[in-house]
Scaffold this motif. Structure first.
Motif, PDB file in Angstrom:
ATOM      1  N   GLU A  68      24.307 -11.884  58.290  1.00 56.80           N
ATOM      2  CA  GLU A  68      25.366 -12.673  58.939  1.00 56.80           C
ATOM      3  C   GLU A  68      25.395 -14.102  58.399  1.00 56.80           C
ATOM      4  OE1 GLU A  68      26.152 -11.591  63.379  1.00 56.80           O
ATOM      5  OE2 GLU A  68      23.987 -11.414  63.008  1.00 56.80           O
ATOM      6  N   ALA A  69      24.232 -14.724  58.312  1.00 60.53           N
ATOM      7  CA  ALA A  69      24.156 -16.100  57.816  1.00 60.53           C
ATOM      8  C   ALA A  69      24.597 -16.179  56.356  1.00 60.53           C
ATOM      9  CB  ALA A  69      22.738 -16.639  57.980  1.00 60.53           C
ATOM     10  N   LEU A  70      24.145 -15.238  55.551  1.00 56.28           N
ATOM     11  CA  LEU A  70      24.527 -15.229  54.135  1.00 56.28           C
ATOM     12  C   LEU A  70      26.023 -15.026  53.970  1.00 56.28           C
ATOM     13  CD1 LEU A  70      21.639 -13.193  52.482  1.00 56.28           C
ATOM     14  CD2 LEU A  70      22.173 -15.612  52.113  1.00 56.28           C
ATOM     15  N   ALA A  71      26.589 -14.073  54.690  1.00 57.98           N
ATOM     16  CA  ALA A  71      28.019 -13.788  54.556  1.00 57.98           C
ATOM     17  C   ALA A  71      28.857 -15.005  54.916  1.00 57.98           C
ATOM     18  CB  ALA A  71      28.403 -12.592  55.419  1.00 57.98           C
ATOM     19  N   LYS A  72      28.488 -15.656  55.996  1.00 60.13           N
ATOM     20  CA  LYS A  72      29.229 -16.854  56.417  1.00 60.13           C
ATOM     21  C   LYS A  72      29.127 -17.951  55.362  1.00 60.13           C
ATOM     22  CE  LYS A  72      29.769 -20.062  60.244  1.00 60.13           C
ATOM     23  NZ  LYS A  72      29.310 -20.461  61.572  1.00 60.13           N
ATOM     24  N   ALA A  73      27.934 -18.177  54.839  1.00 60.91           N
ATOM     25  CA  ALA A  73      27.737 -19.219  53.827  1.00 60.91           C
ATOM     26  C   ALA A  73      28.451 -18.863  52.524  1.00 60.91           C
ATOM     27  CB  ALA A  73      26.246 -19.432  53.578  1.00 60.91           C
TER      28      ALA A  73
END
Length: 171
Positions: A68-73
């Protein structure tokens, strides 16, 4: 594999945060024992890697929160990304949904590898919706093998894939 683990990888992300590797185009970190903490550190440093074209992180343990964090970034700070490999990271349905939500901003994404991630039918449906909405125009390779997408997920993907005119590889 460098067998970095989260702690050593977090140190590397500090170097990224300092802007010393802003020219970096490819990051290959397969089989490095990276978990959610490593993924979170990378997500924080991605804005400092604006030229990143390849992010290859297979066979780690990133899990859903890391995905989730990677996709958003990635959606916010890597407009040149062409390849995303998250195979074998246990990202599950939530991780697949996060990747699907990022796809409208990843207009240059050509290769997406999410095999062996426990995506299930719901993860496949999320990706299918993104594809059906036209979010994957440059997609050439899509790897979703070993995810138990089921008949419903497969049917939805078949409809969504009609909007990927450059697709050459599907598994």
């Amino acid at each position: 594999s460098l067998q970095l683990g989260d702690r050593r990888f977090e140190d590397l992300c500090e170097v990224f945060m300092q802007g010393r590797l802003q020219w970096l185009e490819r990051l290959y970190l397969a089989h490095n024992n990276l978990g959610t903490p490593g993924a979170l550190a990378l997500a924080q440093s991605l804005p400092k890697l604006p030229n990143l074209k390849v992010l290859n992180l297979p066979e780690n343990a990133i899990r859903a929160p890391g995905a989730e964090a990677l996709a958003k970034a990635l959606a916010q700070g890597t407009p040149l990304l062409e390849q995303l490999v998250l195979a074998g990271n246990g990202i599950g349905v939530t991780g697949a949904q996060a990747v699907a939500q990022a796809m409208p901003q990843l207009r240059r994404l050509q290769d997406l590898h999410l095999s062996r991630n426990l995506l299930g039918t719901q993860g496949a449906l999320a990706l299918a919706r993104a594809l059906h909405s036209g979010h994957g125009p440059a997609l050439e390779w899509l790897s979703l093998s070993e995810n138990s997408v089921g008949d419903v997920g497969l049917q939805a993907l078949a409809v969504g894939l009609k909007r990927t005119p450059h697709l050459e590889w599907l598994d």
